[in-house]
Design a protein around this motif. Structure first.
Motif, PDB file in Angstrom:
ATOM      1  N   GLN A 137      46.579 -25.584  12.348  1.00 15.74           N
ATOM      2  CA  GLN A 137      45.787 -26.213  11.287  1.00 15.74           C
ATOM      3  C   GLN A 137      44.304 -26.268  11.674  1.00 15.74           C
ATOM      4  O   GLN A 137      43.429 -26.081  10.830  1.00 15.74           O
ATOM      5  CB  GLN A 137      46.306 -27.620  10.984  1.00 15.74           C
ATOM      6  CG  GLN A 137      45.672 -28.233   9.747  1.00 15.74           C
ATOM      7  CD  GLN A 137      46.306 -29.561   9.395  1.00 15.74           C
ATOM      8  OE1 GLN A 137      46.175 -30.535  10.125  1.00 15.74           O
ATOM      9  NE2 GLN A 137      46.993 -29.607   8.268  1.00 15.74           N
ATOM     10  N   THR A 138      44.033 -26.505  12.957  1.00 15.41           N
ATOM     11  CA  THR A 138      42.648 -26.489  13.431  1.00 15.41           C
ATOM     12  C   THR A 138      42.036 -25.106  13.234  1.00 15.41           C
ATOM     13  O   THR A 138      40.869 -24.974  12.842  1.00 15.41           O
ATOM     14  CB  THR A 138      42.584 -26.881  14.913  1.00 15.41           C
ATOM     15  OG1 THR A 138      43.152 -28.179  15.084  1.00 15.41           O
ATOM     16  CG2 THR A 138      41.146 -26.889  15.414  1.00 15.41           C
ATOM     17  N   SER A 139      42.820 -24.080  13.491  1.00 11.94           N
ATOM     18  CA  SER A 139      42.360 -22.713  13.268  1.00 11.94           C
ATOM     19  C   SER A 139      42.003 -22.498  11.802  1.00 11.94           C
ATOM     20  O   SER A 139      40.947 -21.939  11.482  1.00 11.94           O
ATOM     21  CB  SER A 139      43.448 -21.726  13.697  1.00 11.94           C
ATOM     22  OG  SER A 139      43.156 -20.418  13.272  1.00 11.94           O
ATOM     23  N   ASP A 140      42.873 -22.972  10.904  1.00 11.91           N
ATOM     24  CA  ASP A 140      42.617 -22.827   9.469  1.00 11.91           C
ATOM     25  C   ASP A 140      41.314 -23.513   9.072  1.00 11.91           C
ATOM     26  O   ASP A 140      40.491 -22.956   8.343  1.00 11.91           O
ATOM     27  CB  ASP A 140      43.757 -23.439   8.655  1.00 11.91           C
ATOM     28  CG  ASP A 140      45.099 -22.794   8.931  1.00 11.91           C
ATOM     29  OD1 ASP A 140      45.112 -21.598   9.280  1.00 11.91           O
ATOM     30  OD2 ASP A 140      46.122 -23.483   8.804  1.00 11.91           O
ATOM     31  N   ILE A 141      41.132 -24.729   9.565  1.00 12.21           N
ATOM     32  CA  ILE A 141      39.957 -25.526   9.180  1.00 12.21           C
ATOM     33  C   ILE A 141      38.674 -24.903   9.712  1.00 12.21           C
ATOM     34  O   ILE A 141      37.696 -24.726   8.987  1.00 12.21           O
ATOM     35  CB  ILE A 141      40.107 -26.973   9.689  1.00 12.21           C
ATOM     36  CG1 ILE A 141      41.271 -27.679   8.977  1.00 12.21           C
ATOM     37  CG2 ILE A 141      38.810 -27.753   9.496  1.00 12.21           C
ATOM     38  CD1 ILE A 141      41.674 -28.995   9.616  1.00 12.21           C
ATOM     39  N   THR A 142      38.689 -24.557  10.993  1.00  9.82           N
ATOM     40  CA  THR A 142      37.458 -24.071  11.626  1.00  9.82           C
ATOM     41  C   THR A 142      37.103 -22.654  11.225  1.00  9.82           C
ATOM     42  O   THR A 142      35.928 -22.287  11.218  1.00  9.82           O
ATOM     43  CB  THR A 142      37.568 -24.154  13.158  1.00  9.82           C
ATOM     44  OG1 THR A 142      38.682 -23.355  13.596  1.00  9.82           O
ATOM     45  CG2 THR A 142      37.747 -25.596  13.613  1.00  9.82           C
ATOM     46  N   ALA A 143      38.090 -21.850  10.889  1.00  8.40           N
ATOM     47  CA  ALA A 143      37.817 -20.461  10.503  1.00  8.40           C
ATOM     48  C   ALA A 143      36.885 -20.396   9.300  1.00  8.40           C
ATOM     49  O   ALA A 143      36.093 -19.463   9.163  1.00  8.40           O
ATOM     50  CB  ALA A 143      39.116 -19.725  10.193  1.00  8.40           C
ATOM     51  N   ILE A 179      29.307 -24.514  18.000  1.00  6.06           N
ATOM     52  CA  ILE A 179      29.780 -23.288  17.358  1.00  6.06           C
ATOM     53  C   ILE A 179      30.693 -23.638  16.192  1.00  6.06           C
ATOM     54  O   ILE A 179      30.585 -23.071  15.105  1.00  6.06           O
ATOM     55  CB  ILE A 179      30.546 -22.402  18.366  1.00  6.06           C
ATOM     56  CG1 ILE A 179      29.701 -22.149  19.618  1.00  6.06           C
ATOM     57  CG2 ILE A 179      30.967 -21.089  17.713  1.00  6.06           C
ATOM     58  CD1 ILE A 179      28.390 -21.469  19.351  1.00  6.06           C
ATOM     59  N   LEU A 180      31.610 -24.573  16.432  1.00  2.00           N
ATOM     60  CA  LEU A 180      32.569 -24.993  15.411  1.00  2.00           C
ATOM     61  C   LEU A 180      32.122 -26.288  14.764  1.00  2.00           C
ATOM     62  O   LEU A 180      31.391 -27.086  15.356  1.00  2.00           O
ATOM     63  CB  LEU A 180      33.953 -25.163  16.031  1.00  2.00           C
ATOM     64  CG  LEU A 180      34.547 -23.926  16.721  1.00  2.00           C
ATOM     65  CD1 LEU A 180      35.911 -24.255  17.304  1.00  2.00           C
ATOM     66  CD2 LEU A 180      34.652 -22.760  15.737  1.00  2.00           C
ATOM     67  N   VAL A 181      32.593 -26.521  13.553  1.00  2.00           N
ATOM     68  CA  VAL A 181      32.220 -27.702  12.767  1.00  2.00           C
ATOM     69  C   VAL A 181      33.345 -28.734  12.818  1.00  2.00           C
ATOM     70  O   VAL A 181      34.512 -28.392  12.613  1.00  2.00           O
ATOM     71  CB  VAL A 181      31.957 -27.303  11.295  1.00  2.00           C
ATOM     72  CG1 VAL A 181      31.639 -28.539  10.453  1.00  2.00           C
ATOM     73  CG2 VAL A 181      30.828 -26.287  11.216  1.00  2.00           C
ATOM     74  N   GLU A 182      32.989 -29.982  13.105  1.00  2.00           N
ATOM     75  CA  GLU A 182      33.975 -31.067  13.054  1.00  2.00           C
ATOM     76  C   GLU A 182      34.225 -31.431  11.591  1.00  2.00           C
ATOM     77  O   GLU A 182      33.289 -31.798  10.873  1.00  2.00           O
ATOM     78  CB  GLU A 182      33.482 -32.302  13.803  1.00  2.00           C
ATOM     79  CG  GLU A 182      33.598 -32.205  15.302  1.00  2.00           C
ATOM     80  CD  GLU A 182      33.386 -33.551  15.977  1.00  2.00           C
ATOM     81  OE1 GLU A 182      34.047 -34.529  15.560  1.00  2.00           O
ATOM     82  OE2 GLU A 182      32.567 -33.625  16.901  1.00  2.00           O
TER      83      GLU A 182
END
Length: 364
Positions: A137-143, A179-182
């Protein structure tokens, strides 16, 4: 920073009124505000396989059902990208990298995961894919660089774990920059919408329990389900005082009825509060309440049924919508993966400085 929404559903069956009040209606509202730069709505077929791995045909057949439900409630492909999770290979690669940033014990402590494990009787043998659901799910959100993820309160632990993984990635690989968004969770504004009970009065509306009213149900189907709904088992005679709290009929009326419905469908009362008061005192039968609910639900579902009938006549067109949404999702996920690999310094063929260093090592 762009404002981006990611949301979606597992294609394990047709969507029902619980989905509608809990998420779908809100998605349409958010989509139509114009406040968001991008909206990605995922048909999470890969996630659905984590506990349906032995029945992929179930997922395969329900993809089109979910797509039809999305379009029928008003999801507009001109404003929202509807896509298939399994077609975005970057999500799998991101999941693999993120798995190094979280421990097994942390995954097992996730309250949502623990609850779902008990629900599916996985205590003795947990599929690894299911245990790693928060990482996926983290992958889905951050992608998709999602800043906003609409969820119910029961999903808040999943969003917090995603934020943890994002912070871990940024601190490990960010070199001073993020790099990634919270993501931020967006929970339902109305507590009634957080979870609609089943028609049998059980806390959860569930396909497996057979207590759902589906968005695609006919008027006849809805009538059968509403007229057999759970009310107050002690309200035997019309004259008996009735219990409103915990009465599924009134919970549904809270979710769907408005003051404008009463002149049209139940002119004996000005509003729902007045009807509840009469029911609690005694003298109001369940059938009258159910007839009001039947009319209210069919009024809500009528335009949804009409839209669905239109899209059902052009399934190739629906598939084209999915293809276009998936192409847009792929473009965004691919860009994010490239950033992630650069941050991790595993973009070997793009790193000319590294190649030069290798060459120099063996030519000096």
């Amino acid at each position: 920073m762009e404002k981006i929404i990611l949301t979606g559903d597992r294609p394990t069956g047709k969507l029902h009124l619980g989905h509608y009040v809990g998420s779908l209606k809100r998605r349409v509202q958010l989509q139509n505000t114009g406040d968001f730069d991008k909206i990605f709505i995922m048909i999470a077929d890969a996630q659905a396989l984590t506990d349906n791995f032995d029945n992929p045909e179930k997922i395969r057949q329900n993809i089109i059902e979910v797509a039809l439900d999305y379009l029928s409630v008003g999801i507009d492909p001109a404003k929202s990208n509807i896509f298939l999770q399994s077609e975005i290979q970057e999500l799998t690669e991101l999941t693999f990298y993120y798995m190094n940033l979280v421990t097994v014990s942390r995954l097992q402590r996730n309250p949502t995961v623990k609850s779902e494990i008990q629900l599916r009787n996985f205590e003795a043998s947990i599929p690894a894919g299911f245990l790693c659901y928060p990482v996926s799910q983290t992958s889905d959100i951050t992608a998709f660089k999602a800043t906003t993820v609409p969820v119910g309160e029961d999903q808040l632990p999943m969003i917090e774990q995603a934020r943890e993984i994002v912070r871990k990635f940024n601190s490990t690989y960010g070199d001073g920059s993020d790099i990634l968004v919270e993501p931020d969770a967006l929970i339902p504004q109305n507590s009634i919408c957080s979870r609609l009970p089943g028609t049998d009065g059980k806390a959860k509306m569930s396909k497996s329990l057979g207590n759902c009213i589906y968005l695609s149900d006919s008027e006849k189907d809805v009538k059968t389900k509403v007229m057999s709904m759970y009310t107050d088992p002690n309200h035997i005679q019309i004259s008996d005082p009735g219990q409103v709290e915990g009465n599924a009929v009134f919970t549904y009326l809270d979710a769907f009825a408005t003051d404008d419905d009463f002149p049209e469908f139940c002119p004996d009362y000005k509003n729902l509060d007045e009807m509840k008061e009469h029911y609690a005192k005694g003298g109001l039968g369940d059938v009258k309440c159910k007839k009001l609910l039947l009319n209210v639900i069919n009024k809500e579902l009528a335009p949804i049924r009409a839209k669905r009938a239109k899209f059902e006549k052009d399934i190739p067109g629906v598939v084209d919508i999915l293809k276009a949404g998936t192409a847009a999702a792929h473009e965004q996920a691919s860009a994010t993966l490239a950033e992630v690999k650069r941050a991790m310094k595993i973009n070997y063929f793009e790193d000319q400085a590294l190649i030069d260093t290798w060459a120099k090592k063996y030519n000096d």
